[in-house]
Design an enzyme around this catalytic site. Structure first.
Site, PDB file in Angstrom:
ATOM      1  N   CYS A 121      24.109 -37.002 -20.612  1.00  0.00           N
ATOM      2  CA  CYS A 121      25.510 -36.184 -20.548  1.00  0.00           C
ATOM      3  C   CYS A 121      25.386 -34.919 -21.124  1.00  0.00           C
ATOM      4  O   CYS A 121      24.956 -33.882 -21.893  1.00  0.00           O
ATOM      5  CB  CYS A 121      26.158 -37.837 -20.692  1.00  0.00           C
ATOM      6  N   CYS A 153       8.215 -33.070 -25.721  1.00  0.00           N
ATOM      7  CA  CYS A 153       7.088 -33.581 -24.514  1.00  0.00           C
ATOM      8  C   CYS A 153       6.321 -33.081 -23.298  1.00  0.00           C
ATOM      9  O   CYS A 153       5.371 -32.807 -22.842  1.00  0.00           O
ATOM     10  CB  CYS A 153       8.348 -33.250 -22.991  1.00  0.00           C
ATOM     11  N   CYS A 210      12.463 -28.766 -30.559  1.00  0.00           N
ATOM     12  CA  CYS A 210      11.582 -30.257 -29.875  1.00  0.00           C
ATOM     13  C   CYS A 210      10.360 -29.665 -28.809  1.00  0.00           C
ATOM     14  O   CYS A 210      11.066 -29.303 -27.961  1.00  0.00           O
ATOM     15  CB  CYS A 210      12.166 -31.495 -30.144  1.00  0.00           C
ATOM     16  N   ASN A 269      25.855 -38.161 -26.691  1.00  0.00           N
ATOM     17  CA  ASN A 269      25.080 -37.365 -25.821  1.00  0.00           C
ATOM     18  C   ASN A 269      23.821 -37.054 -26.492  1.00  0.00           C
ATOM     19  O   ASN A 269      23.201 -37.268 -27.580  1.00  0.00           O
ATOM     20  CB  ASN A 269      25.135 -36.131 -25.613  1.00  0.00           C
ATOM     21  N   TYR A 314      15.442 -25.847 -18.964  1.00  0.00           N
ATOM     22  CA  TYR A 314      16.678 -26.232 -17.770  1.00  0.00           C
ATOM     23  C   TYR A 314      17.988 -26.514 -17.519  1.00  0.00           C
ATOM     24  O   TYR A 314      18.511 -26.375 -16.754  1.00  0.00           O
ATOM     25  CB  TYR A 314      15.460 -27.282 -17.166  1.00  0.00           C
ATOM     26  N   GLY A 318      25.411 -34.163 -15.654  1.00  0.00           N
ATOM     27  CA  GLY A 318      25.115 -35.678 -15.355  1.00  0.00           C
ATOM     28  C   GLY A 318      26.095 -35.269 -14.105  1.00  0.00           C
ATOM     29  O   GLY A 318      27.597 -35.121 -14.596  1.00  0.00           O
TER      30      GLY A 318
END
Length: 454
Positions: free
Chosen positions: A8, A446, A443, A110, A252, A36
């Site tokens: 979001c 992923c 971070c 968010n 992205y 979103g």
């Protein structure tokens, strides 16, 4: 394309100039529609402390019209756009609006909390009843319960922050305040802006650019910024920890014109393409970019190697949420409705395709098929980020771990699956080096499984 999507975007304001609050929030949300597309909502506070709101499933332009915006009159407001992977986006649309002992309160969130189910269960045992699956509703209950023990709403918010484990940015509105909150490691973005005597909070600076709002600064990790009629003041809700800003914002999520943590997003993506070219050059006649987020990286790649960049993929601008989704045997062909190829740009050429990331690998496979069908002699895939092998728990909607293409497979196996002549990824070191102006660390859980929180 086949991406992880940030859940979001947030936009809020405290109007001291007589602006039309709901219209400005509408345009602020519209400028961040990429964050979103499942639902949108705006809640506005009139000068008497009464809240009015509209929220529903759909794009910003589908949820709101002039008549609805005119009914949302007031001096302050917060808005939210939702990326939701559940069954009912309408039910989970934000802001969450509640009435409690101190009056009305609206909350928009968010991000993602790793312990939200534990908190929800504990509150349910204590008698709380929830109408949605959104963490914002759970947080609104936590704040309302804490408010009875503290003289101000910001102190109540600070008291619950140690309970919230994860990455988040949050807007809270009360009858006299609009409040912005950021997690103590700064995983999710939140920025402060100003126009004359009015103040704004947003997930991205691109919204400020389009509204002629002056960017003031990023909200700091663990900070609570309280805006009222006198302007903003700040308290430290939790001690700031070393910054771990989400690097996927640069890859992205964010608009290329946005600045996150001092780093322009477009420049970061361009730099990623430059580093990718140095790490994994390809012998090719042309560089092809993948709409839309692959453009900057492809430009950096092409410029570094001196290879012409061409427009080969054309995106169907009418492809959207309202298209009937194909089923069964047609499912694998759905990407063909989104992209087509200009054959003259690739026929009889060796092509290197630059994209920003790869999650499942299905999109890459289709891109290769499209280019070969258009007559490309060879197709080399270059990805301007590292391999994604771990799930995100901080607000990204992505497949479960076993559906991530690199959870169990290596690059060679994935290259064979896509049908490409070669496949290479940017290193983690290259991603970091591409963001030299960013204030702090990242971070990258992923990519490497190093999660900032338990």
């Amino acid at each position: 394309m086949e991406k992880m999507m940030d859940r979001c975007g947030l936009f809020g304001m405290f109007d001291n100039n007589g602006f039309h609050t709901s219209h400005l929030i509408y345009y602020g949300l519209f400028s961040m529609q990429h964050r979103g597309m499942e639902a949108a909502g705006i809640c506005v506070n009139d000068n008497q402390g009464n809240f009015s709101y509209v929220k529903d499933e759909g794009l910003v332009t589908e949820v709101f019209d002039e008549m609805k915006l005119e009914k949302l009159q007031g001096h302050a407001g917060i808005g939210h756009i939702l990326r939701y992977d559940g069954s009912d986006a309408r039910e989970n649309a934000q802001p969450i609006v509640i009435r409690y002992t101190s009056g009305h309160m609206a909350v928009a969130l968010n991000g993602g909390l790793t312990n939200i189910e534990e908190i929800r269960h504990d509150l349910e045992l204590k008698g709380s009843v929830f109408q949605t699956m959104e963490a914002a509703e759970v947080i609104s209950v936590l704040i309302s319960r804490a408010r009875n023990n503290y003289p101000t709403i910001e102190e109540a918010i600070a008291s619950i922050m140690p309970m919230l484990k994860g990455g988040y940015a949050m807007l809270v509105m009360t009858p006299r305040k609009v409040i912005g909150v950021r997690d103590p490691q700064g995983i999710r973005p939140l920025v402060l802006g100003r126009e004359d005597h009015s103040w704004f909070l947003s997930s991205e600076t691109c919204a400020f650019d389009e509204l002629n709002v002056d960017y003031v600064r990023d909200i700091q990790p663990g900070e609570i910024v309280v805006i009222n009629a006198e302007g903003p003041h700040s308290i430290q809700g939790m001690p700031a920890q070393p910054i771990r800003a989400c690097i996927y914002e640069y890859i992205y999520y964010s608009h290329p014109a946005s600045v996150f943590g001092g780093q322009e997003v477009y420049k970061a993506r361009y730099n990623m393409g430059c580093h990718l070219a140095k790490e994994a050059p390809a012998d090719a006649d042309a560089v092809v970019w993948v709409p839309d987020s692959g453009l900057a990286a492809a430009a950096g790649y092409a410029d570094t190697l001196g290879i012409p960049m061409v427009d080969a993929f054309v995106k169907n601008k009418y492809y959207g949420n309202n298209l009937v989704k194909p089923e069964g045997i047609l499912f694998d062909r759905k990407i063909h409705m989104k992209l087509s190829v200009i054959k003259s740009q690739v026929k009889d050429k060796n092509i290197v395709v630059v994209d920003d990331s790869m999650v499942r690998g299905t999109t890459a496979q289709t891109l290769v098929e499209l280019l070969r069908h258009a007559g490309a002699k060879s197709v080399h895939l270059r990805i301007a980020s590292a391999t994604i092998s771990h799930p995100c728990y901080y607000g990204a909607s992505m497949p479960e771990e076993k559906k991530l293409i690199f959870h169990e497979q290596g690059v060679d196996a994935v290259c064979k699956m896509t049908g490409a002549d070669s496949l290479a990824f940017l290193s983690s070191e290259g991603m970091v080096a591409a963001c030299p102006d960013a204030a702090g660390g990242f971070c990258m859980a992923c990519f490497n499984g190093d999660y900032p929180t338990k």
